[in-house]
Design a protein around this motif. Structure first.
Motif, PDB file in Angstrom:
ATOM      1  N   PHE A  50     -20.453  48.349  75.127  1.00  0.00           N
ATOM      2  CA  PHE A  50     -19.470  49.620  74.834  1.00  0.00           C
ATOM      3  C   PHE A  50     -18.770  49.359  73.702  1.00  0.00           C
ATOM      4  CE2 PHE A  50     -20.515  52.273  78.813  1.00  0.00           C
ATOM      5  CZ  PHE A  50     -21.607  51.397  79.119  1.00  0.00           C
ATOM      6  N   ALA A  97     -17.764  51.883  71.917  1.00  0.00           N
ATOM      7  CA  ALA A  97     -17.028  53.358  71.230  1.00  0.00           C
ATOM      8  C   ALA A  97     -15.506  53.119  71.481  1.00  0.00           C
ATOM      9  CB  ALA A  97     -17.774  54.279  72.197  1.00  0.00           C
ATOM     10  N   VAL A 103     -13.307  55.521  72.642  1.00  0.00           N
ATOM     11  CA  VAL A 103     -13.408  56.632  73.435  1.00  0.00           C
ATOM     12  C   VAL A 103     -11.743  57.175  73.462  1.00  0.00           C
ATOM     13  CG1 VAL A 103     -13.982  57.925  75.581  1.00  0.00           C
ATOM     14  CG2 VAL A 103     -15.031  55.732  75.048  1.00  0.00           C
ATOM     15  N   ASP A 107      -8.814  58.749  74.932  1.00  0.00           N
ATOM     16  CA  ASP A 107      -8.438  58.244  76.491  1.00  0.00           C
ATOM     17  C   ASP A 107      -7.825  59.889  77.150  1.00  0.00           C
ATOM     18  OD1 ASP A 107      -8.917  55.743  76.877  1.00  0.00           O
ATOM     19  OD2 ASP A 107      -7.011  55.298  75.732  1.00  0.00           O
ATOM     20  N   PRO A 164     -12.416  60.265  81.723  1.00  0.00           N
ATOM     21  CA  PRO A 164     -12.804  59.107  82.353  1.00  0.00           C
ATOM     22  C   PRO A 164     -12.825  57.712  81.658  1.00  0.00           C
ATOM     23  CG  PRO A 164     -14.683  60.573  82.310  1.00  0.00           C
ATOM     24  CD  PRO A 164     -13.349  61.184  81.549  1.00  0.00           C
ATOM     25  N   ILE A 201     -15.215  55.413  80.743  1.00  0.00           N
ATOM     26  CA  ILE A 201     -16.686  55.402  80.970  1.00  0.00           C
ATOM     27  C   ILE A 201     -17.206  54.007  81.594  1.00  0.00           C
ATOM     28  CG2 ILE A 201     -18.638  55.730  80.001  1.00  0.00           C
ATOM     29  CD1 ILE A 201     -17.383  57.532  77.883  1.00  0.00           C
ATOM     30  N   LEU A 202     -16.512  52.879  80.990  1.00  0.00           N
ATOM     31  CA  LEU A 202     -16.959  51.499  81.063  1.00  0.00           C
ATOM     32  C   LEU A 202     -16.568  51.112  82.509  1.00  0.00           C
ATOM     33  CD1 LEU A 202     -18.094  48.910  80.062  1.00  0.00           C
ATOM     34  CD2 LEU A 202     -16.147  48.498  78.716  1.00  0.00           C
ATOM     35  N   PHE A 250     -15.486  46.218  74.909  1.00  0.00           N
ATOM     36  CA  PHE A 250     -14.439  45.728  73.460  1.00  0.00           C
ATOM     37  C   PHE A 250     -13.003  46.004  73.971  1.00  0.00           C
ATOM     38  CE2 PHE A 250     -16.861  44.923  69.588  1.00  0.00           C
ATOM     39  CZ  PHE A 250     -18.012  44.917  69.983  1.00  0.00           C
ATOM     40  N   ALA A 261      -9.522  46.915  71.700  1.00  0.00           N
ATOM     41  CA  ALA A 261      -8.756  46.953  70.450  1.00  0.00           C
ATOM     42  C   ALA A 261      -7.403  46.849  70.893  1.00  0.00           C
ATOM     43  CB  ALA A 261      -9.101  48.341  70.029  1.00  0.00           C
ATOM     44  N   LYS A 291      -8.591  43.664  80.865  1.00  0.00           N
ATOM     45  CA  LYS A 291      -9.715  44.666  80.808  1.00  0.00           C
ATOM     46  C   LYS A 291     -10.978  44.010  81.391  1.00  0.00           C
ATOM     47  CE  LYS A 291      -7.617  47.286  76.870  1.00  0.00           C
ATOM     48  NZ  LYS A 291      -7.582  47.621  75.576  1.00  0.00           N
ATOM     49  N   LYS A 317     -12.614  46.127  84.385  1.00  0.00           N
ATOM     50  CA  LYS A 317     -13.694  46.686  84.266  1.00  0.00           C
ATOM     51  C   LYS A 317     -15.181  46.168  84.589  1.00  0.00           C
ATOM     52  CE  LYS A 317     -11.493  49.269  80.355  1.00  0.00           C
ATOM     53  NZ  LYS A 317     -11.525  50.344  79.321  1.00  0.00           N
TER      54      LYS A 317
HETATM   55  N1  CTP Z   1     -13.786  52.673  77.003  1.00  0.00           N
HETATM   56  C1  CTP Z   1     -14.737  53.697  77.623  1.00  0.00           C
HETATM   57  N2  CTP Z   1     -14.010  54.752  78.155  1.00  0.00           N
HETATM   58  C2  CTP Z   1     -12.714  54.943  77.883  1.00  0.00           C
HETATM   59  C3  CTP Z   1     -11.898  54.009  77.169  1.00  0.00           C
HETATM   60  C4  CTP Z   1     -12.564  52.917  76.775  1.00  0.00           C
HETATM   61  O1  CTP Z   1     -15.745  53.423  77.774  1.00  0.00           O
HETATM   62  N3  CTP Z   1     -12.118  56.406  78.267  1.00  0.00           N
HETATM   63  C5  CTP Z   1     -14.463  51.351  76.888  1.00  0.00           C
HETATM   64  C6  CTP Z   1     -14.442  50.995  75.211  1.00  0.00           C
HETATM   65  O2  CTP Z   1     -15.689  51.478  74.761  1.00  0.00           O
HETATM   66  C7  CTP Z   1     -14.039  49.610  75.237  1.00  0.00           C
HETATM   67  C8  CTP Z   1     -13.193  49.295  76.296  1.00  0.00           C
HETATM   68  O3  CTP Z   1     -13.419  50.312  77.390  1.00  0.00           O
HETATM   69  O4  CTP Z   1     -15.462  48.799  75.476  1.00  0.00           O
HETATM   70  C9  CTP Z   1     -11.791  49.019  76.174  1.00  0.00           C
HETATM   71  O5  CTP Z   1     -11.382  50.091  75.371  1.00  0.00           O
HETATM   72  P1  CTP Z   1      -9.961  50.218  74.673  1.00  0.00           P
HETATM   73  O6  CTP Z   1      -9.651  51.473  73.885  1.00  0.00           O
HETATM   74  O7  CTP Z   1      -9.624  48.932  74.025  1.00  0.00           O
HETATM   75  O8  CTP Z   1      -8.656  49.912  76.025  1.00  0.00           O
HETATM   76  P2  CTP Z   1      -8.676  51.343  76.993  1.00  0.00           P
HETATM   77  O9  CTP Z   1      -9.458  50.826  78.278  1.00  0.00           O
HETATM   78  O10 CTP Z   1      -8.735  52.672  76.629  1.00  0.00           O
HETATM   79  O11 CTP Z   1      -7.132  50.846  77.341  1.00  0.00           O
HETATM   80  P3  CTP Z   1      -5.814  51.134  76.118  1.00  0.00           P
HETATM   81  O12 CTP Z   1      -5.975  52.279  75.275  1.00  0.00           O
HETATM   82  O13 CTP Z   1      -4.702  51.296  77.308  1.00  0.00           O
HETATM   83  O14 CTP Z   1      -5.602  49.864  75.561  1.00  0.00           O
END
Ligand code: CTP
Length: 419
Positions: free
Chosen positions: A276, A278, A280, A282, A308, A310-311, A326, A328, A340, A344
């Protein structure tokens, strides 16, 4: 696996083009034959001015093809060759052949084979330094790299013009190493299905505006390409991007996080591995307006509803599938990424500090730290996203081997197609 076993019986097409370095193809042929590979030499007309086909025929033990239209003897046709080879190596590859292939020209035997083959393609360029740094040539090379062609970098040294510079054909040992790596890689993920998410999602405010995370999709596309090159069947689900999907990969384009969620839920059951990558969004605007909201002096308040994760949702019921995420981060990289990983239910997380130079959005390189479920932490140096992708997938292969599981896909594939 011992090196001899790796090359033993492998069918390698060696394409030779018209560079002075063509004479080195004799040595490459010898080295491949020594390792018990089957070598089929294909030469362009220009190459035959530099080295005799008879030399290559004698060394390879197979007829050398130089013409697109030739008297077909009992030996295989070029299409037979292209459909059965394990690797196509062009060494030396001139700027001319790279230019022709990058535009899809197939006007001789070698360019035709390139278009017809489904095997990995390796090219070892050799040319004058000025040509090597020419922007048109670079663009052609980059285009082919996007399609999965792998380049063996030339070296700095004495060139045929008598001057020193970049552009000398890579050493024979480096070429043989690259052949071995490509052949090995090909096998690592064969029989496995991999789902990759990539790019941003766009969440519409109205029909003109949207909110999104910054992402070029380069990391996810590099992962999809590398997984395919390692023999995997790849489903790439991506948000909007200017990048072209890698060749050989099933591509599903979505726009919003909810669309990505639906696509992932639908396809995850078929795969063994999910990666994963992407970015995404939030949140999405609670109400997407029809048409275009007119600007007003008092500004605009947009109410956002969470998307949602997704991961996280997929992780809840992943069973024995391998899940890679991933992270970030701006600060507390390891602590946040480790959190995370647990929340997850991941097997591995790839963390990057997005504020670091040479990492993150839009650039071709990345600086990542890989954290495993067992809390092993490995910080990688600044590498191209392609290299990062390969290293991530190598770790995935190790996990697959350690788990020793049968791919869930074998039954799915059997149902869908006889092969
Ligand atoms: N991810 C996902 N769906 C979301 C948000 C994140 O599938 N709605 C996945 C991303 O593709 C990545 C991982 O979860 O593999 C972490 O994404 P990241 O943006 O770093 O973190 P978040 O879980 O969104 O948390 P935050 O934004 O609070 O750091």
């Amino acid at each position: 696996m011992p090196e001899t076993d790796l090359l033993k019986g492998k069918r390698i097409i060696l394409g030779i083009t018209g560079s002075i370095a063509a004479y080195k193809a004799a040595e490459i042929t010898r080295e491949l034959i020594k390792r018990e590979a089957q070598v089929y030499v294909v030469m362009t007309k220009a190459a035959t001015h530099f080295i005799s086909p008879l030399t290559l025929q004698t060394l390879s033990g197979n007829p050398v093809i130089t013409e697109l239209f030739y008297e077909r003897g009992p030996q295989e046709t070029h299409i037979d060759l292209a459909s059965r080879n394990d690797l196509l190596l062009i060494a030396p590859a001139t700027a001319n052949i790279i230019g022709k292939i990058s535009t899809g020209i197939a006007d001789d035997i070698l360019t035709t084979l390139v278009l017809a083959t489904t095997s990995p393609i390796l090219m070892a360029p050799a040319m004058n330094e000025k040509m090597y740094y020419n922007s048109i040539f670079k663009e052609n090379m980059e285009k082919l790299a996007r399609y999965g062609v792998e380049f063996i970098e030339p070296e700095y040294g004495e060139l045929s013009c008598g001057k020193k510079g970049m552009g000398r054909l890579a050493s024979i040992s480096k070429i043989i190493e690259a052949v071995k790596t490509a052949l090995k890689r090909r096998k690592d993920l064969s029989g496995k299905r991999i789902l990759v998410t990539a790019g941003p999602t766009q969440e519409p405010i109205d029909e003109v505006r949207y909110i999104a995370n910054r992402s070029s999709a380069k990391m996810g596309f590099a992962l999809a390409r590398a997984a395919y090159e390692m023999g995997g069947k790849v489903i790439l689900i991506s948000g909007p991007t200017l990048l072209k999907p890698p060749l050989g990969v099933e591509f599903i384009q979505i726009r919003t996080a909810l669309e990505m969620y639906e696509a992932v839920k639908e396809r995850f059951k078929e795969v063994d591995i999910g990666i994963f990558a992407a970015a995404v969004a939030d949140f999405h605007p609670s109400k997407a307006h029809r048409g275009k909201i007119k600007k007003e002096e008092k500004g605009l308040v947009v109410e956002l509803t969470p998307n949602p994760d997704i991961l996280k949702e997929i992780g809840k019921d992943k069973g024995s599938k391998i899940l890679v995420g991933f992270a970030a981060e701006v600060e507390d990289l390891i602590a946040n990424a480790s959190l995370k990983l647990k929340e997850k239910n991941l097997d591995m997380i790839v963390a990057n500090r997005i504020s670091e130079e040479g990492a993150g959005f839009e650039v071709d390189t990345n600086i990542v730290t890989i954290i495993s479920k067992e809390e092993a932490i490995e910080k990688l140096p600044q590498l191209s996203k392609d290299e990062v992708a390969r290293l991530i997938l190598k770790k995935v292969v190790d996990m697959v081997e350690a788990a020793g599981f049968e791919p869930v896909t074998s039954s799915v594939r059997r149902m869908r197609s006889p092969n």
